[in-house]
Enzyme design. Structure first.
Site, PDB file in Angstrom:
ATOM      1  N   ASP A  18    -121.575 -35.560 -45.911  1.00  0.00           N
ATOM      2  CA  ASP A  18    -121.011 -34.947 -44.707  1.00  0.00           C
ATOM      3  C   ASP A  18    -122.083 -34.836 -43.613  1.00  0.00           C
ATOM      4  OD1 ASP A  18    -119.083 -33.766 -43.120  1.00  0.00           O
ATOM      5  OD2 ASP A  18    -119.472 -31.755 -43.873  1.00  0.00           O
ATOM      6  N   GLY A  19    -121.641 -34.974 -42.373  1.00  0.00           N
ATOM      7  CA  GLY A  19    -122.553 -34.740 -41.252  1.00  0.00           C
ATOM      8  C   GLY A  19    -122.798 -35.940 -40.353  1.00  0.00           C
ATOM      9  N   ASN A  20    -122.120 -37.061 -40.620  1.00  0.00           N
ATOM     10  CA  ASN A  20    -122.336 -38.251 -39.773  1.00  0.00           C
ATOM     11  C   ASN A  20    -121.954 -37.975 -38.322  1.00  0.00           C
ATOM     12  OD1 ASN A  20    -122.897 -39.550 -42.144  1.00  0.00           O
ATOM     13  ND2 ASN A  20    -121.041 -40.779 -42.196  1.00  0.00           N
ATOM     14  N   ARG A  22    -121.730 -35.115 -36.639  1.00  0.00           N
ATOM     15  CA  ARG A  22    -122.654 -34.197 -35.940  1.00  0.00           C
ATOM     16  C   ARG A  22    -123.990 -34.873 -35.638  1.00  0.00           C
ATOM     17  NH1 ARG A  22    -122.290 -29.778 -40.209  1.00  0.00           N
ATOM     18  NH2 ARG A  22    -121.061 -31.404 -41.214  1.00  0.00           N
ATOM     19  N   ARG A  31    -119.273 -41.247 -32.686  1.00  0.00           N
ATOM     20  CA  ARG A  31    -119.295 -40.912 -34.120  1.00  0.00           C
ATOM     21  C   ARG A  31    -119.592 -42.139 -34.990  1.00  0.00           C
ATOM     22  NH1 ARG A  31    -117.097 -36.175 -35.718  1.00  0.00           N
ATOM     23  NH2 ARG A  31    -116.377 -37.101 -37.664  1.00  0.00           N
ATOM     24  N   ASN A  66    -108.720 -38.610 -44.520  1.00  0.00           N
ATOM     25  CA  ASN A  66    -109.460 -39.245 -43.413  1.00  0.00           C
ATOM     26  C   ASN A  66    -108.626 -40.287 -42.639  1.00  0.00           C
ATOM     27  OD1 ASN A  66    -112.721 -39.289 -45.094  1.00  0.00           O
ATOM     28  ND2 ASN A  66    -111.859 -37.771 -43.689  1.00  0.00           N
ATOM     29  N   TRP A  67    -107.505 -40.745 -43.225  1.00  0.00           N
ATOM     30  CA  TRP A  67    -106.653 -41.701 -42.493  1.00  0.00           C
ATOM     31  C   TRP A  67    -106.145 -41.096 -41.196  1.00  0.00           C
ATOM     32  CZ3 TRP A  67    -107.146 -46.503 -43.858  1.00  0.00           C
ATOM     33  CH2 TRP A  67    -107.317 -46.863 -45.201  1.00  0.00           C
ATOM     34  N   ARG A 186    -123.463 -31.635 -51.742  1.00  0.00           N
ATOM     35  CA  ARG A 186    -122.798 -31.788 -50.450  1.00  0.00           C
ATOM     36  C   ARG A 186    -123.850 -31.617 -49.355  1.00  0.00           C
ATOM     37  NH1 ARG A 186    -117.117 -30.299 -48.143  1.00  0.00           N
ATOM     38  NH2 ARG A 186    -117.471 -30.891 -45.985  1.00  0.00           N
ATOM     39  N   SER A 194    -113.699 -29.883 -50.503  1.00  0.00           N
ATOM     40  CA  SER A 194    -112.910 -30.856 -49.743  1.00  0.00           C
ATOM     41  C   SER A 194    -112.172 -31.895 -50.604  1.00  0.00           C
ATOM     42  CB  SER A 194    -113.805 -31.570 -48.713  1.00  0.00           C
ATOM     43  OG  SER A 194    -114.366 -30.631 -47.833  1.00  0.00           O
TER      44      SER A 194
HETATM   45  C1  FPP Z   1    -118.164 -37.232 -43.307  1.00  0.00           C
HETATM   46  O1  FPP Z   1    -118.900 -36.965 -42.138  1.00  0.00           O
HETATM   47  C2  FPP Z   1    -118.314 -38.640 -43.665  1.00  0.00           C
HETATM   48  C3  FPP Z   1    -117.294 -39.508 -43.752  1.00  0.00           C
HETATM   49  C4  FPP Z   1    -115.894 -39.133 -43.503  1.00  0.00           C
HETATM   50  C5  FPP Z   1    -117.503 -40.931 -44.069  1.00  0.00           C
HETATM   51  C6  FPP Z   1    -118.654 -41.263 -44.957  1.00  0.00           C
HETATM   52  C7  FPP Z   1    -119.063 -42.659 -44.662  1.00  0.00           C
HETATM   53  C8  FPP Z   1    -120.308 -43.155 -44.742  1.00  0.00           C
HETATM   54  C9  FPP Z   1    -121.420 -42.370 -45.254  1.00  0.00           C
HETATM   55  C10 FPP Z   1    -120.645 -44.538 -44.261  1.00  0.00           C
HETATM   56  C11 FPP Z   1    -119.871 -45.656 -44.840  1.00  0.00           C
HETATM   57  C12 FPP Z   1    -119.785 -45.635 -46.332  1.00  0.00           C
HETATM   58  C13 FPP Z   1    -120.261 -46.602 -47.154  1.00  0.00           C
HETATM   59  C14 FPP Z   1    -120.057 -46.468 -48.626  1.00  0.00           C
HETATM   60  C15 FPP Z   1    -120.989 -47.759 -46.675  1.00  0.00           C
HETATM   61  P1  FPP Z   1    -118.127 -36.458 -40.846  1.00  0.00           P
HETATM   62  O2  FPP Z   1    -117.734 -37.650 -40.060  1.00  0.00           O
HETATM   63  O3  FPP Z   1    -116.984 -35.574 -41.257  1.00  0.00           O
HETATM   64  O4  FPP Z   1    -119.264 -35.643 -40.136  1.00  0.00           O
HETATM   65  P2  FPP Z   1    -119.114 -34.269 -39.324  1.00  0.00           P
HETATM   66  O5  FPP Z   1    -118.716 -33.207 -40.325  1.00  0.00           O
HETATM   67  O6  FPP Z   1    -120.481 -34.057 -38.789  1.00  0.00           O
HETATM   68  O7  FPP Z   1    -118.089 -34.520 -38.255  1.00  0.00           O
END
Ligand code: FPP
Length: 250
Positions: A18-20, A22, A31, A66-67, A186, A194
Site C-alpha cells: 500500500d502507498g503507491n 500517496r 498515481r 480495485n476494478w 502491510r 483489506s
Molecule cells: C495500493 O496502493 C496498491 C495497489 C492497488 C496496486 C499494487 C500494485 C503494484 C505494487 C505494482 C504492480 C504490481 C506488480 C505485481 C508488478 P494505493 O494505490 O492504494 O496507494 P494509496 O493508498 O497511497 O492511494
C-alpha cells in the site's frame, strides 16, 4: 540481514503493498507513476525473498474491489503487470521460482492472461520459492467460492454436510495451497487487512510498516522478519511464560 535468523524463517509471507498513490501524490505525479515505482519495489522484494530463502511469498497486487478505480489507473496497473511478467520471466525461471496467481483471474484482460498463463505453466515444476500474485482477489470472495464448491459436492451426494469442516474449507482455497501465511506485512501506515487472505490469517503474525510501498526495500523486509522472529506464536495454546503464570495461580 544480520538481524534475521536463517533457522526461523516464516514459511509463507504475504504483503499488502500500500502507498503507491500517496508516493506519487507527494511528488506531484500521477498515481500511475507511483504504481510504476511500486513495480520496481516488487522486483526488489522478490529478489530479496529468494535470496533469504523464503518458501512462499504472496503479493496483493490487485483486489476484486480495485476494478472500481478510474479506468485509466486500472489500465496502467494491467500494463505494469504484463510488463513485469515479461521482464521478469527469465529471472523467475532461472531462480527456481514457481509463479502462481489467485483470484478471479477470468476478469483479467487478455493482454495479462497472454503472459501470465504460459509463465505459470512453464514455472510449475520449480520448487525453490512460490511467488503468488493475488489478482482480482478478495478474501471474502474466496471463502464464498470455497463454500459454493462444498455446497455443490453435498448437493451431488459426494460428501455429507458433516464433511464441511474447517479443513475441508481450507483445502478449497488456492491462496492457501502453500500453507497459511505466517507473516503478513502491510506498508503505507494503515493498520487493516483489506480483504487479504482472510481465512488463512487466523494465526498469522501482522507487521505494519509506515514506509510507502515504492520505498520498500530489503532492509524493510528483513526488519519485518526480525520482528516476526521475536514473537511467541501460541496458536490458541498456552505459551512458555503463560504456562508458568498458570501454575503459580493454581
Ligand atoms: C495500493 O496502493 C496498491 C495497489 C492497488 C496496486 C499494487 C500494485 C503494484 C505494487 C505494482 C504492480 C504490481 C506488480 C505485481 C508488478 P494505493 O494505490 O492504494 O496507494 P494509496 O493508498 O497511497 O492511494
Amino acid at each position: 540481514m544480520d538481524l534475521v535468523e536463517a533457522r526461523n524463517l516464516p514459511g509463507h509471507v504475504g504483503i499488502i503493498m500500500d502507498g503507491n498513490g500517496r508516493w506519487a501524490q507527494v511528488r506531484g505525479q500521477p498515481r500511475a507513476v507511483g504504481h510504476r515505482e511500486g513495480a520496481a519495489a516488487v522486483r526488489r522484494t522478490v529478489r530479496a525473498a529468494r535470496r533469504l530463502g523464503l518458501r512462499a511469498l504472496t503479493l496483493y497486487a490487485f483486489s476484486e474491489q480495485n476494478w472500481a478505480r478510474p479506468e485509466e489507473e486500472v489500465d496502467a496497473l494491467m500494463h505494469l503487470l504484463k510488463d513485469f511478467l515479461l521482464n521478469e520471466r527469465e529471472e523467475i525461471l532461472d531462480n527456481g521460482i514457481r509463479l502462481n496467481a489467485v483470484g478471479n483471474l477470468g476478469r483479467l484482460p487478455a493482454l495479462v492472461r497472454a503472459v501470465l498463463d504460459p509463465l505459470r505453466s512453464e514455472s510449475q515444476q520449480n520448487d525453490c520459492m512460490t511467488l503468488t500474485l493475488a489478482l482480482s482477489y478478495g478474501g471474502r470472495e474466496e471463502i464464498a467460492q470455497a463454500a459454493r464448491e462444498l455446497a455443490k459436492a453435498v448437493a451431488a451426494g459426494r460428501i455429507r454436510p458433516d464433511d464441511v469442516t474447517a479443513d475441508a474449507m481450507h483445502a478449497q482455497m488456492p491462496s492457501l495451497s502453500v500453507g497459511d501465511p505466517d507473516l503478513v506485512i502491510r506498508t503505507g501506515g494503515e493498520r487493516r487487512i483489506s480483504n487479504f487472505l482472510l481465512y488463512g490469517l487466523a494465526y498469522a503474525e501482522l507487521h505494519f510498516a509506515d514506509v510507502l510501498w515504492p520505498d520498500f526495500c530489503e532492509k524493510d523486509l528483513f526488519a519485518a522478519i526480525a520482528s516476526y522472529q521475536g514473537r511467541e506464536r501460541r496458536f490458541g495454546l498456552v505459551g512458555g511464560s503463560g504456562a508458568s503464570i498458570t501454575r503459580i495461580a493454581i
